[in-house]
Design an enzyme around this catalytic site. Sequence first.
Site, mmCIF file in Angstrom:
data_model
loop_
_atom_site.group_PDB
_atom_site.id
_atom_site.type_symbol
_atom_site.label_atom_id
_atom_site.label_comp_id
_atom_site.label_asym_id
_atom_site.label_seq_id
_atom_site.Cartn_x
_atom_site.Cartn_y
_atom_site.Cartn_z
ATOM 1 N N GLU A 14 41.714 5.378 49.609
ATOM 2 C CA GLU A 14 41.055 4.858 50.811
ATOM 3 C C GLU A 14 39.757 4.135 50.462
ATOM 4 O O GLU A 14 39.425 3.119 51.059
ATOM 5 C CB GLU A 14 40.802 5.985 51.816
ATOM 6 N N ASP A 34 37.958 14.517 54.928
ATOM 7 C CA ASP A 34 39.219 14.331 55.631
ATOM 8 C C ASP A 34 40.410 14.667 54.741
ATOM 9 O O ASP A 34 41.342 15.365 55.149
ATOM 10 C CB ASP A 34 39.344 12.896 56.137
ATOM 11 N N GLY A 51 43.027 6.034 65.314
ATOM 12 C CA GLY A 51 41.672 5.733 65.759
ATOM 13 C C GLY A 51 41.046 6.819 66.606
ATOM 14 O O GLY A 51 40.124 6.559 67.383
ATOM 15 N N GLU A 67 29.159 16.328 60.385
ATOM 16 C CA GLU A 67 29.632 14.943 60.432
ATOM 17 C C GLU A 67 28.729 14.033 59.610
ATOM 18 O O GLU A 67 27.499 14.120 59.697
ATOM 19 C CB GLU A 67 29.649 14.463 61.881
ATOM 20 N N HIS A 68 29.341 13.177 58.805
ATOM 21 C CA HIS A 68 28.641 12.241 57.918
ATOM 22 C C HIS A 68 27.811 12.970 56.867
ATOM 23 O O HIS A 68 26.877 12.405 56.299
ATOM 24 C CB HIS A 68 27.762 11.272 58.720
ATOM 25 N N SER A 90 44.421 8.460 59.072
ATOM 26 C CA SER A 90 44.561 7.791 57.775
ATOM 27 C C SER A 90 44.668 8.804 56.642
ATOM 28 O O SER A 90 45.503 8.654 55.736
ATOM 29 C CB SER A 90 43.391 6.832 57.530
#
Length: 370
Positions: free
Chosen positions: A159, A171, A121, A35-36, A127
Amino acid sequence: MSDTQDTHRATFRDLFGLDATVTAAAPGRVNLIGEHTDYNDGFVLPTAIPQKTTVLLARRDGTRVRAHATNLGKDGEYILGGEARTGTWVDYIAGVTQELARDGHVLSGFDVTVASDVPLGSGLSSSAALLVALVRGLRELYSLDIDDVTVATLARRAENGLVGANVGIMDQMACSLASEGEALFLDCRDLSFERVKLPAGADLVVLHSGVEHQHAGGDYNTRRAECEKACELLDVNALRDLTEADLERVNALPEPLNRRARHVITENARVLKAVEAMRAGDLERLGELFFASHASMRDDYAVSVPEVDLIVELAREHPEIFGARLTGGGFGGSVVMLARLGTGRRVGELIAEAYGTRTGREPKLLTPSA
């Protein structure tokens, strides 16, 4: 054709007075670990989920685009070539057509409806699923020469650009390339990837906390800026260029840059170890890496929230759960859990019930493999 598909087609016909000529879809994704790390040129390990976003399209004369989001019950329209940020969901549509034009693709006007069962969310890439589904649909509608990796990179540009969310590439790559039953081991620096089978002895359980997040919000972009500042102080192009051997240098950075960089470096290492554990079928080790990843996101990257932490702790109490962690960008969203095969739905329901009782929120249980 399912009742849902029939309803979606009827909605399109009622709104625009004609039948859709193209249907395209893209799945949401759950990130198992990593993640990140994507916008830091690192490693990620997502997989697709059954929930997906579907778009219906038909060409129209002129340059007007008319759009409808069935989940939101909202309409929007704009003129091709006049795309401008509005701060609404239509920016996702306009962002894609703007990027296609920049790549030299010529479009006419079109009508589009969007329907999705990827919770908004939720940290499950609602998205990205929308963007990828739309690019796929326009690729078919206009016979565009675009491969699946380009679908992902174009969706990301949309995006980052008109939408204004400074997200990495994970993503969109996951929504474009990942499949259920296998993880996409992706190097976000060169976009090379390998498909790794999910462990046979486990169920994946995803529980949405009911706390929604937004990538376009300031916190996400702040984390990215903090990573860029850490790179500047460490004199590297990206945090991917550092390993755990560099942690002494990293820990000497000022707060909170030291913790932000430490998370990315240790998370990259955890992804590589997770791939090894999956190949070996070592569920205990994989679970340990899940819990360690969550602790790093909570303490070093500071992207968790109390509700998500509670789900992870409730999962830790169950002997059938190997590991659990926040999945997605954070500031709300979902938890992914690795459960013993055949127990995922039952244990997930127990955790959801306990969480709902403690918080008063309404969690949503998603069990991709249970």
